[in-house]
Scaffold this active site. Sequence first.
Site, PDB file in Angstrom:
ATOM      1  N   MET A 283     -14.232 -24.878  -0.238  1.00  0.00           N
ATOM      2  CA  MET A 283     -14.285 -24.201   1.048  1.00  0.00           C
ATOM      3  C   MET A 283     -14.326 -25.239   2.156  1.00  0.00           C
ATOM      4  O   MET A 283     -14.916 -26.316   1.977  1.00  0.00           O
ATOM      5  CB  MET A 283     -15.522 -23.305   1.132  1.00  0.00           C
ATOM      6  CG  MET A 283     -15.613 -22.467   2.401  1.00  0.00           C
ATOM      7  SD  MET A 283     -17.167 -21.534   2.497  1.00  0.00           S
ATOM      8  CE  MET A 283     -18.307 -22.865   2.901  1.00  0.00           C
TER       9      MET A 283
ATOM     10  N   GLY B 238       3.763   6.194   8.370  1.00  0.00           N
ATOM     11  CA  GLY B 238       5.159   6.208   7.947  1.00  0.00           C
ATOM     12  C   GLY B 238       5.921   4.991   8.412  1.00  0.00           C
ATOM     13  O   GLY B 238       6.989   4.682   7.897  1.00  0.00           O
ATOM     14  N   ASN B 239       5.376   4.273   9.407  1.00  0.00           N
ATOM     15  CA  ASN B 239       5.994   3.025   9.869  1.00  0.00           C
ATOM     16  C   ASN B 239       5.707   1.848   8.949  1.00  0.00           C
ATOM     17  O   ASN B 239       6.384   0.810   9.029  1.00  0.00           O
ATOM     18  CB  ASN B 239       5.501   2.656  11.273  1.00  0.00           C
ATOM     19  CG  ASN B 239       6.309   3.304  12.380  1.00  0.00           C
ATOM     20  OD1 ASN B 239       5.842   4.201  13.065  1.00  0.00           O
ATOM     21  ND2 ASN B 239       7.551   2.841  12.535  1.00  0.00           N
ATOM     22  N   SER B 240       4.692   1.964   8.104  1.00  0.00           N
ATOM     23  CA  SER B 240       4.282   0.844   7.249  1.00  0.00           C
ATOM     24  C   SER B 240       5.440   0.306   6.430  1.00  0.00           C
ATOM     25  O   SER B 240       6.136   1.058   5.740  1.00  0.00           O
ATOM     26  CB  SER B 240       3.161   1.292   6.308  1.00  0.00           C
ATOM     27  OG  SER B 240       1.992   1.609   7.016  1.00  0.00           O
TER      28      SER B 240
ATOM     29  N   HIS C 187       0.817  -1.217   0.000  1.00  0.00           N
ATOM     30  CA  HIS C 187       0.000   0.000   0.000  1.00  0.00           C
ATOM     31  C   HIS C 187       0.852   1.270   0.000  1.00  0.00           C
ATOM     32  O   HIS C 187       0.361   2.337  -0.363  1.00  0.00           O
ATOM     33  CB  HIS C 187      -0.993  -0.008   1.174  1.00  0.00           C
ATOM     34  CG  HIS C 187      -0.409   0.286   2.514  1.00  0.00           C
ATOM     35  ND1 HIS C 187      -0.119  -0.703   3.437  1.00  0.00           N
ATOM     36  CD2 HIS C 187      -0.051   1.455   3.113  1.00  0.00           C
ATOM     37  CE1 HIS C 187       0.364  -0.149   4.533  1.00  0.00           C
ATOM     38  NE2 HIS C 187       0.422   1.151   4.365  1.00  0.00           N
TER      39      HIS C 187
ATOM     40  N   ASP D 164      -0.096  -7.579   1.220  1.00  0.00           N
ATOM     41  CA  ASP D 164       0.420  -6.227   1.435  1.00  0.00           C
ATOM     42  C   ASP D 164       1.936  -6.208   1.540  1.00  0.00           C
ATOM     43  O   ASP D 164       2.508  -5.567   2.427  1.00  0.00           O
ATOM     44  CB  ASP D 164      -0.209  -5.603   2.687  1.00  0.00           C
ATOM     45  CG  ASP D 164      -0.079  -4.078   2.697  1.00  0.00           C
ATOM     46  OD1 ASP D 164       0.263  -3.512   1.648  1.00  0.00           O
ATOM     47  OD2 ASP D 164      -0.306  -3.466   3.758  1.00  0.00           O
TER      48      ASP D 164
ATOM     49  N   GLY E 129     -10.813 -23.884  -5.518  1.00  0.00           N
ATOM     50  CA  GLY E 129     -12.253 -23.778  -5.729  1.00  0.00           C
ATOM     51  C   GLY E 129     -13.076 -24.580  -4.747  1.00  0.00           C
ATOM     52  O   GLY E 129     -14.100 -25.165  -5.114  1.00  0.00           O
TER      53      GLY E 129
END
Length: 293
Positions: A204, A147-149, A38, A78, A202
């Site tokens: 669950m 800013g730590n991300s 991000h 992420d 495909g």
Amino acid sequence: TIWVDLGIQVQKGLGYASRSIGSGFFIDEKGYIVTNYHVIQSEVDSKYEGYSRLYIKLSSNPEVRIPARVVGWDPLLDLALLKTEVDAPYVFSLGSSSDLDVGDKIYAIGSPLGLEWTMTSGIVSAANRQLLSMGPVMQIDAAINSGNSGGPIIDNDGSVQAVVFAGIMGQDGLNFAIPVEYLKAELPILAAGGLRNHSWIGAMGRDVTKNEFTDSPQGLLTEYVMPGSSAFRAGLKVGDIVTAINGQPVTGVDSFHFALLRFVPGTIAELTVYSQESSEEKNILVYLEKRPE
């Protein structure tokens, strides 16, 4: 410091410098850096139409912006791998989050609000918070700010145990980090370059423990199989218990997802399956499809 120049943003007729600031750490002497997706999203998001230029700032000389590029990125976890053409002043070693218990001391290094080389300390508050669809993350109480991300969470030995990715605004001490095991599983695929696509079959299911009355083992109990999916074509049925993938034990949903991190779509994996219908164990080959967004 990861610094993404987003050009000029106009508000009420006035122009303001716009930027995205995050943190990162070197994992290789040749200039490879880990950060959050991000933080650098504008560099690779096809839907973004504005200006975007990626730089890094070394803590030893924060006045100089050094150009960098994105090598590979994973929106689901992420994570992103960057490359800059400088020799790394320090290379972090990757540890193992399995060595940490709730209450153990940890340290966060980053650039909160762009303030380089800031270290905060705290403890592991919890180890299994379900914030990502691919598995549990670590909760920490070390001070984390914008800013730590992308910065490292290290232990007393200086080894990276997690990567900062989220904090709850207005809630001090409620912050989260991605366990380093995910990063280690992802790195070879991120280094190959481009968007990281995840695999799925495909179907669950849910966790199931060993049943001493029926002799059924611990694993991933299949509760739904999508018609026409790769799991359907492979012969996986509702009620089957997946106990291993390519010989690696599966104890439930999280361990199955973690095992899938090492595969790319388009490959074939072997599932060890216990059939409750026939009380027999069998191995089936399943084609790993691209996981939908």
